[in-house]
Scaffold this motif. Structure first.
Motif, PDB file in Angstrom:
ATOM      1  N   GLU A   1      14.455  33.592 -50.606  1.00  0.00           N
ATOM      2  CA  GLU A   1      13.413  33.977 -51.076  1.00  0.00           C
ATOM      3  C   GLU A   1      12.002  33.426 -50.489  1.00  0.00           C
ATOM      4  OE1 GLU A   1      14.934  30.309 -53.231  1.00  0.00           O
ATOM      5  OE2 GLU A   1      16.003  32.066 -52.601  1.00  0.00           O
ATOM      6  N   LEU A   2      12.465  32.601 -49.669  1.00  0.00           N
ATOM      7  CA  LEU A   2      11.538  31.750 -48.697  1.00  0.00           C
ATOM      8  C   LEU A   2      11.426  32.704 -47.528  1.00  0.00           C
ATOM      9  CD1 LEU A   2       9.695  29.552 -48.247  1.00  0.00           C
ATOM     10  CD2 LEU A   2      11.587  28.263 -47.014  1.00  0.00           C
ATOM     11  N   VAL A   3      12.524  33.434 -47.185  1.00  0.00           N
ATOM     12  CA  VAL A   3      12.275  34.647 -45.982  1.00  0.00           C
ATOM     13  C   VAL A   3      11.124  35.586 -46.549  1.00  0.00           C
ATOM     14  CG1 VAL A   3      13.397  36.081 -44.487  1.00  0.00           C
ATOM     15  CG2 VAL A   3      14.312  33.642 -44.958  1.00  0.00           C
ATOM     16  N   ASN A   4      11.824  36.024 -47.689  1.00  0.00           N
ATOM     17  CA  ASN A   4      10.778  36.993 -48.525  1.00  0.00           C
ATOM     18  C   ASN A   4       9.531  36.555 -48.642  1.00  0.00           C
ATOM     19  OD1 ASN A   4      13.376  38.687 -48.763  1.00  0.00           O
ATOM     20  ND2 ASN A   4      13.721  38.102 -50.847  1.00  0.00           N
ATOM     21  N   ALA A   5       9.069  35.622 -48.930  1.00  0.00           N
ATOM     22  CA  ALA A   5       7.909  35.067 -49.097  1.00  0.00           C
ATOM     23  C   ALA A   5       7.088  35.168 -47.862  1.00  0.00           C
ATOM     24  CB  ALA A   5       7.660  33.823 -49.689  1.00  0.00           C
ATOM     25  N   ILE A   6       7.559  34.376 -46.794  1.00  0.00           N
ATOM     26  CA  ILE A   6       6.788  34.300 -45.544  1.00  0.00           C
ATOM     27  C   ILE A   6       6.735  35.513 -44.824  1.00  0.00           C
ATOM     28  CG2 ILE A   6       7.148  33.382 -43.224  1.00  0.00           C
ATOM     29  CD1 ILE A   6       8.802  31.120 -44.355  1.00  0.00           C
ATOM     30  N   ASP A   7       7.532  36.528 -45.044  1.00  0.00           N
ATOM     31  CA  ASP A   7       7.659  37.882 -44.274  1.00  0.00           C
ATOM     32  C   ASP A   7       6.494  38.740 -45.083  1.00  0.00           C
ATOM     33  OD1 ASP A   7       9.281  37.099 -42.418  1.00  0.00           O
ATOM     34  OD2 ASP A   7      10.952  38.272 -43.190  1.00  0.00           O
ATOM     35  N   THR A   8       6.556  38.379 -46.429  1.00  0.00           N
ATOM     36  CA  THR A   8       5.617  39.205 -47.183  1.00  0.00           C
ATOM     37  C   THR A   8       4.304  38.936 -46.936  1.00  0.00           C
ATOM     38  OG1 THR A   8       7.042  39.621 -49.018  1.00  0.00           O
ATOM     39  CG2 THR A   8       4.655  39.761 -49.533  1.00  0.00           C
ATOM     40  N   ILE A   9       3.843  37.633 -46.620  1.00  0.00           N
ATOM     41  CA  ILE A   9       2.501  37.281 -46.333  1.00  0.00           C
ATOM     42  C   ILE A   9       2.060  37.873 -44.874  1.00  0.00           C
ATOM     43  CG2 ILE A   9       1.286  35.241 -45.756  1.00  0.00           C
ATOM     44  CD1 ILE A   9       2.775  33.686 -47.842  1.00  0.00           C
ATOM     45  N   TRP A  10       3.218  37.832 -43.876  1.00  0.00           N
ATOM     46  CA  TRP A  10       2.886  38.238 -42.667  1.00  0.00           C
ATOM     47  C   TRP A  10       2.452  39.734 -42.873  1.00  0.00           C
ATOM     48  CZ3 TRP A  10       1.323  37.744 -37.776  1.00  0.00           C
ATOM     49  CH2 TRP A  10       1.859  38.652 -37.061  1.00  0.00           C
ATOM     50  N   VAL A  11       3.581  40.506 -43.422  1.00  0.00           N
ATOM     51  CA  VAL A  11       3.260  41.875 -43.479  1.00  0.00           C
ATOM     52  C   VAL A  11       2.015  42.276 -44.114  1.00  0.00           C
ATOM     53  CG1 VAL A  11       4.453  44.200 -44.136  1.00  0.00           C
ATOM     54  CG2 VAL A  11       5.744  42.576 -43.225  1.00  0.00           C
ATOM     55  N   ALA A  12       1.533  41.630 -45.212  1.00  0.00           N
ATOM     56  CA  ALA A  12       0.632  41.946 -46.036  1.00  0.00           C
ATOM     57  C   ALA A  12      -0.695  41.844 -45.261  1.00  0.00           C
ATOM     58  CB  ALA A  12       0.495  41.387 -47.394  1.00  0.00           C
ATOM     59  N   ILE A  13      -0.774  40.656 -44.739  1.00  0.00           N
ATOM     60  CA  ILE A  13      -1.941  40.590 -43.887  1.00  0.00           C
ATOM     61  C   ILE A  13      -2.114  41.620 -42.614  1.00  0.00           C
ATOM     62  CG2 ILE A  13      -3.064  38.909 -42.058  1.00  0.00           C
ATOM     63  CD1 ILE A  13      -2.074  36.503 -43.576  1.00  0.00           C
ATOM     64  N   CYS A  14      -1.079  41.599 -42.073  1.00  0.00           N
ATOM     65  CA  CYS A  14      -1.050  42.770 -40.881  1.00  0.00           C
ATOM     66  C   CYS A  14      -1.599  44.206 -41.524  1.00  0.00           C
ATOM     67  CB  CYS A  14       0.221  42.863 -40.211  1.00  0.00           C
ATOM     68  SG  CYS A  14       0.734  41.472 -39.096  1.00  0.00           S
ATOM     69  N   ALA A  15      -0.800  44.453 -42.485  1.00  0.00           N
ATOM     70  CA  ALA A  15      -0.964  45.712 -43.339  1.00  0.00           C
ATOM     71  C   ALA A  15      -2.833  45.813 -43.589  1.00  0.00           C
ATOM     72  CB  ALA A  15      -0.372  46.033 -44.494  1.00  0.00           C
ATOM     73  N   ALA A  16      -3.319  44.815 -44.085  1.00  0.00           N
ATOM     74  CA  ALA A  16      -4.480  44.729 -44.415  1.00  0.00           C
ATOM     75  C   ALA A  16      -5.459  45.009 -43.087  1.00  0.00           C
ATOM     76  CB  ALA A  16      -5.234  43.377 -45.150  1.00  0.00           C
ATOM     77  N   ILE A  17      -5.220  44.282 -42.187  1.00  0.00           N
ATOM     78  CA  ILE A  17      -6.109  44.379 -40.661  1.00  0.00           C
ATOM     79  C   ILE A  17      -5.812  45.794 -40.245  1.00  0.00           C
ATOM     80  CG2 ILE A  17      -6.201  43.681 -38.487  1.00  0.00           C
ATOM     81  CD1 ILE A  17      -5.127  40.858 -39.463  1.00  0.00           C
ATOM     82  N   ILE A  18      -4.772  46.514 -40.311  1.00  0.00           N
ATOM     83  CA  ILE A  18      -4.681  47.951 -40.029  1.00  0.00           C
ATOM     84  C   ILE A  18      -5.394  48.686 -40.815  1.00  0.00           C
ATOM     85  CG2 ILE A  18      -2.747  49.576 -39.696  1.00  0.00           C
ATOM     86  CD1 ILE A  18      -0.606  47.375 -39.070  1.00  0.00           C
ATOM     87  N   PHE A  19      -5.321  48.474 -42.105  1.00  0.00           N
ATOM     88  CA  PHE A  19      -6.373  49.366 -42.824  1.00  0.00           C
ATOM     89  C   PHE A  19      -7.779  49.117 -42.509  1.00  0.00           C
ATOM     90  CE2 PHE A  19      -8.864  50.227 -46.535  1.00  0.00           C
ATOM     91  CZ  PHE A  19      -8.497  51.281 -47.271  1.00  0.00           C
ATOM     92  N   PHE A  20      -8.174  47.875 -42.024  1.00  0.00           N
ATOM     93  CA  PHE A  20      -9.502  47.616 -41.620  1.00  0.00           C
ATOM     94  C   PHE A  20      -9.880  48.470 -40.282  1.00  0.00           C
ATOM     95  CE2 PHE A  20     -12.639  45.000 -39.530  1.00  0.00           C
ATOM     96  CZ  PHE A  20     -13.855  45.344 -40.485  1.00  0.00           C
ATOM     97  N   MET A  21      -8.824  48.632 -39.583  1.00  0.00           N
ATOM     98  CA  MET A  21      -9.127  49.733 -38.357  1.00  0.00           C
ATOM     99  C   MET A  21      -9.813  50.793 -38.598  1.00  0.00           C
ATOM    100  SD  MET A  21      -5.498  49.058 -36.242  1.00  0.00           S
ATOM    101  CE  MET A  21      -6.110  49.963 -34.658  1.00  0.00           C
ATOM    102  N   GLU A  22      -9.541  51.560 -39.627  1.00  0.00           N
ATOM    103  CA  GLU A  22     -10.537  52.533 -40.243  1.00  0.00           C
ATOM    104  C   GLU A  22     -12.075  52.469 -39.964  1.00  0.00           C
ATOM    105  OE1 GLU A  22      -9.083  55.807 -40.795  1.00  0.00           O
ATOM    106  OE2 GLU A  22      -7.350  54.646 -39.988  1.00  0.00           O
ATOM    107  N   GLY A  23     -12.513  51.190 -40.226  1.00  0.00           N
ATOM    108  CA  GLY A  23     -13.822  51.047 -40.311  1.00  0.00           C
ATOM    109  C   GLY A  23     -13.902  51.069 -38.589  1.00  0.00           C
ATOM    110  N   GLY A  24     -13.225  50.744 -37.643  1.00  0.00           N
ATOM    111  CA  GLY A  24     -13.391  50.731 -36.391  1.00  0.00           C
ATOM    112  C   GLY A  24     -13.557  52.424 -35.873  1.00  0.00           C
TER     113      GLY A  24
END
Length: 418
Positions: A14-37
């Motif tokens: 569950e710790l692996v899931n938590a760490i990886d979820t944070i990593w992927v969620a942050i990256c996904a949000a930044i990728i979404f922000f690329m639409e502003g670019g």
């Protein structure tokens, strides 16, 4: 420190899931922000009378494209594939066979970012002359069927290209070439903007109205790429070295792309072309996206240097063919997406031609990019022709002369700007 943390991580999934979820969620949000670019880059490269139409198209990319990718696209891409396609509806809760340590819903969201990035490439090439509702229909088709089919071939564990060993880590082919060759077909069917070409075939320059705005858009895309590529690890635990490799290669290729474009334009024109340099940086990013996980840092620099020259050569050649691409999307994404996928077969440290691997990997990469390019170009060409002969795809001459913003939306980007 890490020696004490690692056993804890392995003993607590569950710790692996938590760490990886944070990593992927942050990256996904930044990728979404690329639409502003995309929005700022493309808006800056067109005339002020059409700036808001670019914003409208990017909003359509996100909204229409997002719903389409939810209803059909994700299931076609990552469902139970026969090698060529799958047909699941919505976001399945089944194991996708990818060894994910994040939820399928979060995986859908990060993959949505890749899908709408691909269609946003097309929006730039059809700028200033395509009907908004016709574009919306095309976006829905692209995000529900076209892009997902290619994603299935490349990234689904049962995809036919994946099984052949095709390496496209974050999408030089599946995202960028897919969007670039679709943009090429759309631009050909639409035809050039009024006044773009003289009777003798020479191109008239139609400058963008706000180059600093375009530059900000390019910087946002540059920033977002450090989520786009490293985020494709789909997890942080156990991937520290890979994330570092991908991030370093991504930067080095982009910087090299900007440098080579600066030198190339300086020696060719006698002065540095800053707008082309922006595209040179983006070209380096596109080219490294496929192989950022399998090439070394020196190869990343070489790939970027080539991409930075290639984009300028491609822009001029496309213009000679009288294909009007206001933002250079075809050259940046289509041509360098193709080059980036091929570069894997040349520069991969394990299997690349220049590293003693023979031509096998290069052959697979060439096959993949050939099929993806032909598929995206042909299907887009057919769709555009059908729409052209039925509902129409091009705005009227009066609307094009007056500007899409005032006629279609009743607003202007700058109420006091002429």
């Amino acid at each position: 420190m890490y020696s004490t943390i690692t056993p804890v991580v392995t003993e607590q999934p569950e710790l692996v899931n938590a760490i990886d979820t944070i990593w992927v969620a942050i990256c996904a949000a930044i990728i979404f922000f690329m639409e502003g670019g995309f929005a700022l880059l493309e808006a800056g490269f067109v005339r002020s009378k059409n700036a808001m139409s670019i914003i409208a198209k990017v909003i359509i990319d996100i909204t229409f494209g997002g719903i389409a990718f939810y209803i059909l696209g994700f299931g076609i891409a990552y469902g139970n594939s026969n090698g060529w396609f799958a047909f699941d509806i919505g976001i399945t809760t089944d194991d996708l066979g990818l060894g994910l340590t994040v939820s399928n819903k979060l995986f859908w969201f990060i993959q949505l970012g890749f899908c709408i990035a691909s269609i946003s490439i097309v929006s730039g090439a059809v700028a200033e002359r395509m009907k908004i509702w016709s574009y919306a229909i095309y976006v829905f088709i692209f995000c529900s069927v076209m892009y997902p089919l290619v994603a299935n071939w490349v990234w689904n564990p049962n995809g036919w290209l994946a099984l052949k060993g095709f390496n496209d880590f974050a999408g030089s082919a599946a995202v960028h070439a897919m969007g670039g060759f679709s943009a090429l077909a759309a631009a050909i069917v639409l035809g050039p903007r009024i006044g773009k070409y003289q009777k003798n075939g020479e191109a008239n320059a139609i400058p963008g109205h706000n180059l600093p705005l375009a530059a900000v858009g390019a910087f946002i895309l540059w920033f977002g790429w450090f989520a786009f590529n490293p985020g494709s690890t789909l997890g942080a635990v156990g991937n520290w070295e890979l994330i570092g490799t991908v991030a370093a290669n991504t930067f080095l290729a982009s910087a090299a792309g900007g440098i080579s474009t600066m030198f190339y334009t300086y020696f060719k024109y006698g002065q540095i072309d800053i707008t082309m340099t922006m595209n040179g940086v983006l070209a380096g990013l596109v080219a490294i996206t496929a192989g950022c996980n399998v090439v070394d840092t020196n190869a990343a620099i070489i790939i970027g240097l080539i991409a930075g020259v290639l984009v300028d050569v491609a822009v001029l050649y496309i213009d000679k063919l009288k294909i009007d691409d206001p933002v250079g999307a075809i050259a940046v994404h289509g041509v360098n997406g193709l080059f980036g996928a091929l570069a894997v077969g040349l520069f991969a440290t394990d299997g690349g031609l220049f590293f003693g691997g023979g031509a096998a990997m290069l052959g697979v990469q060439a096959l993949g990019i050939l099929v993806i390019g032909a598929f995206s170009f042909t299907l887009t060409y057919i769709i555009m022709i059908i729409m052209k002969k039925t509902i129409g795809i091009r705005i009227s001459k009066q609307e094009e002369s007056a500007g899409i913003d005032a006629v279609s939306f009743g607003v202007e980007a700058y109420s006091t700007f002429e």
